[in-house]
Design an enzyme around this catalytic site. Structure first.
Site, PDB file in Angstrom:
ATOM      1  N   LYS A   5       0.804   4.554   6.810  1.00  0.00           N
ATOM      2  CA  LYS A   5       0.191   5.241   5.811  1.00  0.00           C
ATOM      3  C   LYS A   5       0.799   6.816   5.713  1.00  0.00           C
ATOM      4  CE  LYS A   5      -2.983   2.145   4.776  1.00  0.00           C
ATOM      5  NZ  LYS A   5      -2.835   1.369   3.556  1.00  0.00           N
ATOM      6  N   SER A  18       0.793  -1.248  -0.203  1.00  0.00           N
ATOM      7  CA  SER A  18       0.047  -0.075  -0.053  1.00  0.00           C
ATOM      8  C   SER A  18       0.802   1.339   0.054  1.00  0.00           C
ATOM      9  CB  SER A  18      -0.961  -0.105   1.106  1.00  0.00           C
ATOM     10  OG  SER A  18      -0.199   0.102   2.389  1.00  0.00           O
TER      11      SER A  18
END
Length: 205
Positions: free
Chosen positions: A97, A49
């Site tokens: 993230k 990701s």
């Protein structure tokens, strides 16, 4: 003074050296424990990701003084605990993230040129992996004002990241710390950038 009277001195000197060595080792071990427990931790990257910034199998060091003693900043790469429902069974408890929106920020996508905007300012994100044939940094449109005490996060691999676009904002209290360096494999050693030249241009909400 005779030679016999001077013999104990080397013994005392040897004992002092040994004592000092033990003290140094104990202090070093204690310092290492405190650093690993309260300041810096190592994390393994299990998914794609954050590609190409972070690859599967990379290890990063995380500064745990963020956000307690050091405030979060837009562009930071952060590790946070699963707020609930982000990860499936057996996938661990932590995610990584990039911080896109701080409390009070309005984050929207996608505007002119496929960019996202924060507080009306289009952000150039050179780290984003786009979809082939598209100039959009997100496959879905959104427009949200980040609530107090929470942040909006997104993966750099935007078309392969289930982030705030899917799960919503993240409580600041769930942030473990800011990733600041890739340590493994050796060929991937690098300092992680928050791209300050771009993110510092975003105005306050």
């Amino acid at each position: 003074m005779s030679a016999t009277e001077s013999e104990p001195k080397p013994k005392r000197a040897g004992w002092k050296f040994l004592r000092d060595l033990v003290v140094i080792v104990v202090v070093a071990l204690l310092a290492s424990f405190l650093v690993k427990t309260y300041l810096v931790r190592s994390f393994y990257i299990p998914s794609a990701s954050m590609q190409n910034t972070l690859l599967v199998g990379d290890r990063v060091l995380v500064n745990e003084l963020v956000p307690g003693a050091v405030p979060l900043q837009r562009g930071d790469v952060v590790v946070f605990q699963d707020p609930g429902g982000w990860l499936g069974t057996g996938q661990g408890d932590d995610l990584i993230k990039r911080v896109i929106g701080l409390p009070g920020d309005t984050v929207s996508c996608c505007g002119t040129g496929g960019h996202l905007s924060v507080n009306g300012h289009p952000v150039d994100e050179p780290y984003v992996v786009p979809e082939i044939g598209s100039d959009r940094v997100s496959g879905t449109d959104f427009d949200i004002t980040v609530p107090e005490g929470r942040i909006w996060v997104m993966g750099d691999n935007r078309y392969n990241s289930a982030d705030s676009r899917v799960h919503g904002t993240v409580p600041v209290d769930d942030v473990v710390g800011r990733a600041f360096i890739t340590t493994w494999p050796v060929s991937r050693w690098t300092v992680l950038s928050r791209y300050a030249d771009e993110w510092d241009q975003v105005p306050d909400p």
